[in-house]
Design an enzyme around this catalytic site. Sequence first.
Site, PDB file in Angstrom:
ATOM      1  N   ASP A  70       0.814  -1.223   0.000  1.00  0.00           N
ATOM      2  CA  ASP A  70       0.000   0.000   0.000  1.00  0.00           C
ATOM      3  C   ASP A  70       0.847   1.273   0.000  1.00  0.00           C
ATOM      4  O   ASP A  70       2.066   1.237   0.196  1.00  0.00           O
ATOM      5  CB  ASP A  70      -0.958   0.002   1.199  1.00  0.00           C
ATOM      6  N   ASP A 139      -7.447  -2.636  14.030  1.00  0.00           N
ATOM      7  CA  ASP A 139      -8.828  -2.873  13.592  1.00  0.00           C
ATOM      8  C   ASP A 139      -8.913  -4.108  12.682  1.00  0.00           C
ATOM      9  O   ASP A 139      -9.946  -4.369  12.082  1.00  0.00           O
ATOM     10  CB  ASP A 139      -9.390  -1.633  12.875  1.00  0.00           C
ATOM     11  N   HIS A 141      -7.032  -4.634   9.978  1.00  0.00           N
ATOM     12  CA  HIS A 141      -6.716  -4.428   8.553  1.00  0.00           C
ATOM     13  C   HIS A 141      -5.439  -5.158   8.152  1.00  0.00           C
ATOM     14  O   HIS A 141      -4.537  -5.356   8.966  1.00  0.00           O
ATOM     15  CB  HIS A 141      -6.672  -2.936   8.182  1.00  0.00           C
ATOM     16  N   GLU A 146      -9.490  -1.989   5.172  1.00  0.00           N
ATOM     17  CA  GLU A 146     -10.111  -1.662   6.455  1.00  0.00           C
ATOM     18  C   GLU A 146     -11.390  -2.472   6.647  1.00  0.00           C
ATOM     19  O   GLU A 146     -11.946  -3.007   5.683  1.00  0.00           O
ATOM     20  CB  GLU A 146     -10.460  -0.160   6.469  1.00  0.00           C
TER      21      GLU A 146
END
Length: 240
Positions: A70, A139, A141, A146
């Site tokens: 990313d 979270d 990810h 996400e």
Amino acid sequence: MLFMKIIKATDYNDMSKKAAMIISAQVVLNPHSVLGLATGSTPLGTYAKLVEWCNKGDLDFSDVITFNLDEYRGLTSEHEQGYRYYMNNNLFSKINIKPENTHVPNGVANNIEEECSNYDKQISELGGISLQLLGIGHDGHIGFNEPAEYFEKSTHCVNLTEETIKANSRFFENADMVPKQAITMGMKSIMQAKKIVLVVNGKDKKEILNKALFGPITPKVPASILQLHPDLTVIACDAL
Ligand code: PGA
């Protein structure tokens, strides 16, 4: 057959060394490996080991190709908080990899859709990723996939969650400076990697790692999809 291997590391150095050993074995077995790479604080020790072994002459990256997961949208390759900068600084400039063999999504591409589809095309033309290194966010990810209503397959542009922006603000002057969007590899390229190594460090990751590995498989915990991967190795320090 699904195969999840869980390794409990004794400390951060042990976790880093074990992850680097697996990556090294991959490169020794196939010098033309396509490595999927991750950023964040967790893999820093792994990269330091790879740099050390390469400089000792024990590892050769001259034919290795890499694709990063990313990049923040809007950050250039020179931006110190960008992931291209991180990779150049922590790995690529310190090993004998060819710069043209390293790929990080271009966060300032004019045509983001084209950038995303080209990224997937390049990966698939090379036969997919041989080994994907992953970290996990609080979270759940992986990359910047996400929590969502569904698993997004292709490389795409995402809106970062408040939790991710807050977590990543430690690298910026303040939370307002953290980009709100990123380009991330989707679940298809990640799950089609022949081998996945997930590194997880710290008690604060315990709850999410437990959900990801043993809870229901749901896009609300993106890493839970890894339960379906046929060759997943988890190396955890203080997180199990
Ligand atoms: P960290 O980030 O290694 O800095 O905890 C992991 C991630 O967000 O994927």
